[in-house]
Scaffold this motif. Sequence first.
Motif, short mmCIF file in Angstrom:
data_model
loop_
_atom_site.label_atom_id
_atom_site.label_comp_id
_atom_site.label_asym_id
_atom_site.label_seq_id
_atom_site.Cartn_x
_atom_site.Cartn_y
_atom_site.Cartn_z
N GLN A 3 15.36 6.77 50.72
CA GLN A 3 15.11 5.48 51.34
C GLN A 3 14.48 4.59 50.27
N ASN A 4 15.24 3.58 49.83
CA ASN A 4 14.81 2.73 48.72
C ASN A 4 14.45 3.57 47.49
N ASN A 5 15.32 4.55 47.21
CA ASN A 5 15.19 5.43 46.05
C ASN A 5 13.94 6.30 46.08
N ARG A 6 13.41 6.56 47.26
CA ARG A 6 12.28 7.47 47.43
C ARG A 6 12.63 8.50 48.51
N TRP A 7 12.26 9.75 48.26
CA TRP A 7 12.52 10.80 49.22
C TRP A 7 11.49 10.74 50.34
N PRO B 16 9.94 19.49 47.60
CA PRO B 16 10.28 18.79 46.36
C PRO B 16 10.48 17.29 46.60
N GLY B 17 10.58 16.55 45.53
CA GLY B 17 10.85 15.11 45.61
C GLY B 17 9.78 14.27 44.95
N GLY B 18 8.51 14.70 45.06
CA GLY B 18 7.44 14.02 44.36
C GLY B 18 7.01 12.69 44.94
N THR B 19 7.37 12.41 46.20
CA THR B 19 7.00 11.13 46.81
C THR B 19 5.53 11.12 47.21
N VAL B 20 4.86 9.99 46.98
CA VAL B 20 3.52 9.74 47.49
C VAL B 20 3.65 8.74 48.62
N LEU C 57 7.07 18.71 39.42
CA LEU C 57 8.30 19.33 39.88
C LEU C 57 9.40 18.29 40.02
N ALA C 58 10.50 18.50 39.31
CA ALA C 58 11.63 17.56 39.32
C ALA C 58 12.72 18.08 40.26
N TRP C 59 13.10 17.27 41.23
CA TRP C 59 14.13 17.62 42.22
C TRP C 59 15.44 16.99 41.74
N ILE C 60 16.28 17.80 41.11
CA ILE C 60 17.45 17.31 40.39
C ILE C 60 18.69 17.43 41.26
#
Length: 384
Positions: free
Chosen positions: A144-148, A172-176, A322-325
């Motif tokens: 959503q708007n380039n954020r997980w 995963p995803g790293g969203t705050v 952690l990178a969610w690729i």
Amino acid sequence: MTHYSPFQLFEQPVDRTSSNSIKWSKYKDRDILPMWVADSDFRVPDAITEALHRHVDHGIFGYGHPPARLTELLIERMKLRYDWTIEPKWIVYLPGLVCGLNLAVRSLTEDHQGVISPKPIYPPFMSSVKLARRSLSVSPVTLQNNRWLMDLAQTEVLPESKLLLFCNPLNPGGTVYHRDELLALADFTEHHDLYVCSDEIHCDLILDKAAKHIPFASLNKNAAQRSVTLIAPSKTFNIAGLGASMAIIPNPILRRRFIKTKAGIVPDVNVLAYTAAQAAYESCQPWLEHQLDFLRQHREKLEQEINALPFLKLHHIEATYLAWIDASALPVTSPFKFFEQAGVGLSPGADFGNSRFVRLNFACCSKTLDEGLRRMRAAIESLT
């Protein structure tokens, strides 16, 4: 105050192959770089090692109880860093965060009730529901708007749903999560009368300097009274193997249920874990700040190089190491096996709920990251 140099602290490789490391023993005697499970390859701050040495030199390792000073430090930390005022009686110490997830599921739901979990998500979310034999429904994590983010509009709420599992920063995803996003979640849980177990173990690992971690329970009284917050110094200071975590439970009824479920099954925290946690919170903030600067450099390199490769996509990582690729365009059956055969041991996306992704741990020295990227690049080039 000790002066820390990021390059001295984090650039020097540490040989973990003979240290009983789950991460490094998985590929023992094979030329595969382990970049999977979420522990870092960084030596802990000197203050932690020195505190442990003092305790070891004392020579007795009997039963212990939570140090009053550790509780004070935790309360101070939550107020100073996250503007959250907590009370000592709210804190339940645990020998790990995963057992906290399992305790939350079993104490906050009955046999006939259900649990909502994000997906994709850290695997113990799903397993805690399965082990407790509760019904599971899914809140899909979407871009959503380039954020997980969890898609609340698409979240399946069953009549028996009673608990929502939440993860912020997202793994995963790293969203705050932003405040408005958390308030929408709070409204959602209030509307559906759901308890919330909020895994906030990565809260200290915020990479975007403009981002701010906001504990779910700090939003308002209603959010606090329906929540269990799980935190730990383990990811922050690389002391996961010692096992010191905390559940913060403002609601006395929920706290009693949680403690009752824990009794006789989950052991107390060991004395060395308490020692390490106290040293971490008392003396190691400068080390953490340098670690964050180092991780930001790795994040920038990783985002740039992964997104320059065909078939792969990595969205911006706001927090965690952690990178969610996204490897969904990769013309192979299993991205995880493809990269493993190329000599890079990543976490399989299937464990999180999407087999077309892989998760890469970039909390390592630059030599390891560069070699991992080189091997991934070579593997991709072999397909083009």
